[in-house]
Motif scaffolding. Structure first.
Motif, mmCIF file in Angstrom:
data_model
loop_
_atom_site.group_PDB
_atom_site.id
_atom_site.type_symbol
_atom_site.label_atom_id
_atom_site.label_comp_id
_atom_site.label_asym_id
_atom_site.label_seq_id
_atom_site.Cartn_x
_atom_site.Cartn_y
_atom_site.Cartn_z
ATOM 1 N N SER A 37 9.188 -0.864 6.113
ATOM 2 C CA SER A 37 8.326 -1.810 5.409
ATOM 3 C C SER A 37 8.200 -1.410 3.945
ATOM 4 O O SER A 37 7.106 -1.114 3.450
ATOM 5 C CB SER A 37 6.928 -1.843 6.065
ATOM 6 N N PRO A 38 9.320 -1.370 3.212
ATOM 7 C CA PRO A 38 9.283 -0.896 1.826
ATOM 8 C C PRO A 38 8.453 -1.767 0.898
ATOM 9 O O PRO A 38 7.919 -1.296 -0.093
ATOM 10 C CB PRO A 38 10.757 -0.892 1.416
ATOM 11 N N GLU A 39 8.339 -3.074 1.198
ATOM 12 C CA GLU A 39 7.562 -3.950 0.334
ATOM 13 C C GLU A 39 6.081 -3.601 0.395
ATOM 14 O O GLU A 39 5.340 -3.781 -0.572
ATOM 15 C CB GLU A 39 7.780 -5.416 0.714
ATOM 16 N N LEU A 40 5.632 -3.085 1.547
ATOM 17 C CA LEU A 40 4.257 -2.609 1.673
ATOM 18 C C LEU A 40 4.030 -1.437 0.718
ATOM 19 O O LEU A 40 2.971 -1.313 0.100
ATOM 20 C CB LEU A 40 3.965 -2.189 3.118
ATOM 21 N N ALA A 41 5.044 -0.577 0.597
ATOM 22 C CA ALA A 41 4.946 0.563 -0.312
ATOM 23 C C ALA A 41 4.809 0.097 -1.759
ATOM 24 O O ALA A 41 4.007 0.631 -2.529
ATOM 25 C CB ALA A 41 6.182 1.455 -0.165
ATOM 26 N N LEU A 42 5.580 -0.915 -2.121
ATOM 27 C CA LEU A 42 5.535 -1.445 -3.486
ATOM 28 C C LEU A 42 4.183 -2.098 -3.770
ATOM 29 O O LEU A 42 3.581 -1.874 -4.818
ATOM 30 C CB LEU A 42 6.661 -2.463 -3.671
#
Length: 325
Positions: free
Chosen positions: A65-70
């Motif tokens: 879930s990289p977009e959550l990190a961003l």
């Protein structure tokens, strides 16, 4: 759904407690090493209060879930300035010094511009992550050298006395113990938050980006709020503002950089047109307000704080209106 809500709430509670313990340990080490006030704010408190964002974003990237990190990193940056700093100066105005205008704010503007430039193609690659981490090392080096050159080390004993009054000169071993326990609990609580946030995003039909920009970003910004309020009340104005600037530096360069190393991040176009734009605007607003306070020889006070909080309210409303985009 309720299990996810419970996981987020309990995770946030433990996150705040563990971050506070982590900061106490870091501050204890800073006391023993006689670190200057500004460097405590930028490096010790900045890194300590950014630890929740860093762990949450790393776990989000590892779990696909990289977009959550961003969203977590950029959302925290907006909240740090608009809500955390705004609320802090509403309670205790901050004195703006020349070093903040000439050194720290230009650095913050530069890394914000770098973040926007890297996202121009909608992708954060491995190379982008390496550039961000390299910039983090360079920025920290510059901060340390210039801070010591400007003579902030002369305030180290004063800072030590202020902090010692609250921490009763903790031992080196106690500081290391607090660091270890605090970091361990950060990992555990962050895992719960990431899982709960993703579950809620799925249940409510919201994107992971929105969850990261709201629930997770606000929750992981609580340590910054506690640390900044405490520092401002003690008269450690450099430490309070240094905490915000340092945290945003770590979020933009360290948190996003590490997440991009784990997995390339494909960014929704709305991030550039809304969130990066909002982060840039609030950063420029901070510069204008700080320069005005410095030039007029007035504290960065309640009118500026109210302006920042109003920006946060406006951004939140904008976020709600564009939630499904």
């Amino acid at each position: 759904m309720w299990l996810a809500v419970i996981a987020v709430l309990i995770g946030l509670a433990i996150l705040v407690w563990s971050a506070d313990l982590f900061i106490d340990g870091a501050t204890a080490l800073a006391i023993k090493l006689r670190v200057p006030s500004f460097l405590i704010g930028v490096i010790i408190l900045g890194l300590g209060t950014s630890a929740p964002e860093m762990v949450v974003s790393l776990l989000a990237a590892l779990e696909g879930s990289p977009e959550l990190a961003l969203g977590n990193a950029y959302g925290s940056n907006i909240i740090n300035i608009a809500l955390v700093l705004g609320a802090t100066v509403l309670i205790s105005p901050i004195i703006i010094h020349k070093g903040i205008i000439r050194r720290d704010l230009p650095i913050l503007v530069a890394i914000t511009a770098l973040a926007a430039w890297q996202l121009r193609d909608g992708l954060l690659s491995l190379n982008d992550g390496l550039v961000l981490l390299a910039m983090l090392v360079i920025v920290l080096g510059v901060q340390i050298v210039l801070s010591l050159r400007d003579g902030n080390s002369d305030n180290a004993d004063e800072t030590k006395e202020v902090i010692d009054a609250d921490h009763s000169a903790p031992s080196l071993m106690r500081g290391l113990g607090s660091l270890f326990i605090g970091l361990s609990m950060l990992v555990a609580s962050s895992q719960a938050i990431v899982w709960g946030a993703v579950e809620l995003a799925t249940f409510w039909g919201l994107s992971e980006l929105i969850i990261g920009l709201t629930i997770v970003a606000v929750g992981t910004s609580l340590p910054e709020l506690v640390a900044s309020l405490s520092a401002a009340r003690k008269g450690e104005h450099d430490m309070a503002l240094g905490n915000i600037i340092g945290s945003n530096i770590f979020n933009t360069l360290g948190v996003v950089g590490l997440a991009a190393l784990i997995a390339p991040i494909t960014a929704n176009p709305i991030i550039l047109s809304r969130d990066i734009l909002a982060m840039g605007l609030i950063t420029l607003l901070l510069v204008v307000l700080c320069v005005f306070a410095f030039m007029s020889k007035r504290p960065f006070g309640r009118i500026s704080g109210a302006t920042l909080v109003m920006f946060f309210v406006g951004y939140t409303l904008w976020l709600m209106q564009t939630a499904n985009m």
